[in-house]
Motif scaffolding. Structure first.
Motif, mmCIF file in Angstrom:
data_model
loop_
_atom_site.group_PDB
_atom_site.id
_atom_site.type_symbol
_atom_site.label_atom_id
_atom_site.label_comp_id
_atom_site.label_asym_id
_atom_site.label_seq_id
_atom_site.Cartn_x
_atom_site.Cartn_y
_atom_site.Cartn_z
ATOM 1 N N ASP A 16 49.139 63.481 51.629
ATOM 2 C CA ASP A 16 49.967 62.578 50.831
ATOM 3 C C ASP A 16 50.821 63.330 49.819
ATOM 4 O O ASP A 16 51.931 62.900 49.503
ATOM 5 C CB ASP A 16 49.071 61.561 50.110
ATOM 6 C CG ASP A 16 49.866 60.418 49.505
ATOM 7 O OD1 ASP A 16 50.559 59.718 50.269
ATOM 8 O OD2 ASP A 16 49.806 60.236 48.276
ATOM 9 N N THR A 27 52.176 66.267 50.284
ATOM 10 C CA THR A 27 53.330 66.779 51.025
ATOM 11 C C THR A 27 54.317 65.662 51.325
ATOM 12 O O THR A 27 55.533 65.866 51.295
ATOM 13 C CB THR A 27 52.861 67.438 52.336
ATOM 14 O OG1 THR A 27 51.943 68.492 52.031
ATOM 15 C CG2 THR A 27 54.031 68.001 53.115
ATOM 16 N N LEU A 28 53.796 64.462 51.609
ATOM 17 C CA LEU A 28 54.673 63.316 51.829
ATOM 18 C C LEU A 28 55.558 63.077 50.610
ATOM 19 O O LEU A 28 56.766 62.832 50.748
ATOM 20 C CB LEU A 28 53.826 62.073 52.121
ATOM 21 C CG LEU A 28 54.576 60.735 52.143
ATOM 22 C CD1 LEU A 28 55.630 60.720 53.236
ATOM 23 C CD2 LEU A 28 53.605 59.576 52.330
ATOM 24 N N LYS A 29 54.982 63.160 49.431
ATOM 25 C CA LYS A 29 55.764 62.958 48.202
ATOM 26 C C LYS A 29 56.877 63.995 48.091
ATOM 27 O O LYS A 29 58.022 63.658 47.743
ATOM 28 C CB LYS A 29 54.843 63.030 46.986
ATOM 29 C CG LYS A 29 55.564 62.808 45.664
ATOM 30 C CD LYS A 29 54.582 62.767 44.500
ATOM 31 C CE LYS A 29 53.948 64.114 44.251
ATOM 32 N NZ LYS A 29 53.111 64.113 43.021
ATOM 33 N N LEU A 57 58.286 65.632 50.565
ATOM 34 C CA LEU A 57 59.279 65.396 51.613
ATOM 35 C C LEU A 57 60.224 64.255 51.251
ATOM 36 O O LEU A 57 61.419 64.303 51.555
ATOM 37 C CB LEU A 57 58.568 65.084 52.931
ATOM 38 C CG LEU A 57 57.805 66.235 53.590
ATOM 39 C CD1 LEU A 57 57.010 65.735 54.778
ATOM 40 C CD2 LEU A 57 58.761 67.341 54.022
ATOM 41 N N ARG A 58 59.705 63.248 50.603
ATOM 42 C CA ARG A 58 60.533 62.097 50.261
ATOM 43 C C ARG A 58 61.578 62.439 49.189
ATOM 44 O O ARG A 58 62.542 61.689 49.004
ATOM 45 C CB ARG A 58 59.659 60.939 49.773
ATOM 46 C CG ARG A 58 58.719 60.409 50.852
ATOM 47 C CD ARG A 58 57.986 59.173 50.413
ATOM 48 N NE ARG A 58 58.895 58.041 50.256
ATOM 49 C CZ ARG A 58 58.497 56.804 49.999
ATOM 50 N NH1 ARG A 58 57.203 56.539 49.860
ATOM 51 N NH2 ARG A 58 59.377 55.831 49.858
ATOM 52 N N TRP A 63 64.851 61.140 53.937
ATOM 53 C CA TRP A 63 63.764 60.249 54.381
ATOM 54 C C TRP A 63 64.345 58.926 54.846
ATOM 55 O O TRP A 63 65.165 58.314 54.168
ATOM 56 C CB TRP A 63 62.791 60.008 53.229
ATOM 57 C CG TRP A 63 61.540 59.319 53.676
ATOM 58 C CD1 TRP A 63 61.277 57.987 53.634
ATOM 59 C CD2 TRP A 63 60.400 59.928 54.261
ATOM 60 N NE1 TRP A 63 60.036 57.722 54.162
ATOM 61 C CE2 TRP A 63 59.472 58.901 54.555
ATOM 62 C CE3 TRP A 63 60.066 61.246 54.575
ATOM 63 C CZ2 TRP A 63 58.238 59.152 55.142
ATOM 64 C CZ3 TRP A 63 58.840 61.506 55.157
ATOM 65 C CH2 TRP A 63 57.939 60.467 55.427
ATOM 66 N N ASP A 91 58.548 53.911 58.345
ATOM 67 C CA ASP A 91 59.165 55.099 57.762
ATOM 68 C C ASP A 91 59.174 56.223 58.783
ATOM 69 O O ASP A 91 58.223 56.401 59.553
ATOM 70 C CB ASP A 91 58.372 55.560 56.534
ATOM 71 C CG ASP A 91 58.611 54.655 55.339
ATOM 72 O OD1 ASP A 91 59.573 53.878 55.384
ATOM 73 O OD2 ASP A 91 57.826 54.733 54.378
ATOM 74 N N LEU A 145 60.715 60.515 59.588
ATOM 75 C CA LEU A 145 61.319 61.753 59.116
ATOM 76 C C LEU A 145 62.079 62.354 60.285
ATOM 77 O O LEU A 145 61.479 62.713 61.301
ATOM 78 C CB LEU A 145 60.243 62.714 58.613
ATOM 79 C CG LEU A 145 60.718 64.080 58.109
ATOM 80 C CD1 LEU A 145 61.665 63.903 56.923
ATOM 81 C CD2 LEU A 145 59.531 64.949 57.709
ATOM 82 N N TYR A 202 55.012 59.788 61.561
ATOM 83 C CA TYR A 202 54.144 60.709 60.828
ATOM 84 C C TYR A 202 52.789 60.047 60.600
ATOM 85 O O TYR A 202 52.655 58.832 60.630
ATOM 86 C CB TYR A 202 54.764 61.121 59.486
ATOM 87 C CG TYR A 202 54.778 60.028 58.452
ATOM 88 C CD1 TYR A 202 53.721 59.888 57.543
ATOM 89 C CD2 TYR A 202 55.835 59.130 58.359
ATOM 90 C CE1 TYR A 202 53.723 58.882 56.583
ATOM 91 C CE2 TYR A 202 55.848 58.126 57.415
ATOM 92 C CZ TYR A 202 54.788 58.005 56.526
ATOM 93 O OH TYR A 202 54.793 57.005 55.588
ATOM 94 N N ILE A 235 49.356 60.407 57.882
ATOM 95 C CA ILE A 235 48.797 61.018 56.680
ATOM 96 C C ILE A 235 47.384 61.483 56.991
ATOM 97 O O ILE A 235 46.541 60.711 57.425
ATOM 98 C CB ILE A 235 48.776 60.022 55.506
ATOM 99 C CG1 ILE A 235 50.202 59.655 55.108
ATOM 100 C CG2 ILE A 235 48.037 60.616 54.309
ATOM 101 C CD1 ILE A 235 51.034 60.819 54.623
ATOM 102 N N ILE A 276 52.333 71.417 57.189
ATOM 103 C CA ILE A 276 53.013 70.384 57.974
ATOM 104 C C ILE A 276 52.799 70.701 59.448
ATOM 105 O O ILE A 276 53.154 71.783 59.914
ATOM 106 C CB ILE A 276 54.518 70.323 57.667
ATOM 107 C CG1 ILE A 276 54.766 70.041 56.184
ATOM 108 C CG2 ILE A 276 55.194 69.251 58.516
ATOM 109 C CD1 ILE A 276 56.242 70.019 55.808
#
Length: 318
Positions: free
Chosen positions: A246, A248-250, A252-253, A264, A275, A277, A282, A284, A298
């Motif tokens: 999560d 890394t998700l932040k 990436l966004r 994104w 959502d 990419l 994706y 989590i 990733i």
């Protein structure tokens, strides 16, 4: 001669058989619930007889010989309905146990299973002239053993006062506790296991596609390089996706392109599109490493090529 009208027809026999199977399943569920509440000594002779059909050797429970790979697990295997709900709960706790992400394989025993492999990507066909002999090009086969490993949830403590409450869903309490504990440890090893006396985790087994330009951040170009490090054949698979935690998700966004636009792709609720990419799905996975030097933070590829084997042999000791 006419058949005796009192004799059941074939369809009636099938129905009766189905009803009998349903009745036996319900009897087992009730006896199993009683076992969870009161233990073996709290069962009636009839309930013990019902459970005996699913009972494994209980030498350890009786305090004689310890269990090993040569004997069955102690206690009782779980009820069929309980098992189905348990597996359903496991999927919710980690993408590595979701048959929609990775390839799920259920087996009845834990014997080592050879899994055939083949890599023919270095070979190609050839243009052949008239009266020219064909050269031999062998297929190269390999094998990968799918082993089985034993996991435990540890003890799940439920107070006697709660168990005495007849309205309590004791099966649900135990099932939720088991699924959360087993799924967490299972997802960890299926992600980062080193393959030595433990599962070969997907992050460990995957080849390194690209090294990021920064040890502390991910750039727009890093993502493009990672995508194109995977062969187009797999990149275009319907099962291809990203996997990261999560945090890394932040990160990436927050990435923007050269024009200052976020890359994104937001979900379209009306069209039912989640959502994405770079138009890829994706998952989590909190067990994937965070962004950092030497970390595989990733993952990208066709995760249906990763096989999760589960030996369908859950048992409970009380």
């Amino acid at each position: 001669t006419r058949p005796d009208p009192r004799r059941p027809a074939g369809d009636d026999i099938v129905i009766d058989s189905a009803k009998e199977s349903e009745k036996r399943a319900e009897e087992h569920r009730k006896a199993f619930c009683q076992y969870l509440r009161y233990g073996i000594n709290g069962l009636s002779p009839e309930e013990r007889a019902v459970l005996s059909r699913y009972r494994a050797h209980d030498t350890e429970v009786r305090g004689t010989n310890p269990q090993s790979t040569t004997t069955s697990a102690g206690g009782y295997t779980v009820a069929e309905g309980f098992m189905a709900e348990l597996v359903k709960s496991l999927k919710a706790w980690g993408p590595m146990m979701d048959g929609g992400v990775v390839r799920y394989l259920g087996t009845a025993t834990g014997a080592s299973m050879p899994w055939p492999t083949m890599d023919d990507t270095s070979n190609t066909g050839a243009l052949l002239s008239e009266n020219t002999q064909i050269t031999t090009s062998d297929l190269t086969f390999g094998t990968k053993n799918l082993d089985a490993y034993k996991f435990t949830s540890g003890l799940v403590l439920v107070s006697s006062e709660l168990l005495q409450d007849s309205a309590l869903d004791v099966e649900g309490i135990v099932r939720d506790a088991l699924s959360e504990r087993i799924a967490r440890v299972g997802n960890t090893y299926l992600t980062t296991g080193n393959g030595s006396s433990q599962p070969n985790g997907v992050a460990t087994a995957a080849a390194a596609g690209v090294t990021g330009s920064s040890a502390t951040a991910v750039t727009f170009d890093d993502i493009i390089d990672l995508i194109h490090s995977v062969d187009p054949l797999y990149r275009n698979s319907p099962s291809v996706r990203f996997m990261f935690n999560d945090g890394t998700l932040k990160a990436l966004r927050k990435i923007k392109d050269g024009d200052g636009n976020y890359i994104w792709q937001q979900a379209d609720v009306r069209a039912g599109i989640p959502d994405r990419l770079f138009n890829y799905q994706y998952s989590i996975n909190q067990d994937v490493a965070a962004i950092g030097t030497g970390n595989r933070s990733i993952l990208f590829g066709d995760f249906s090529k990763y096989v999760w084997r589960q030996v369908l042999n859950f048992s409970i000791r009380r």
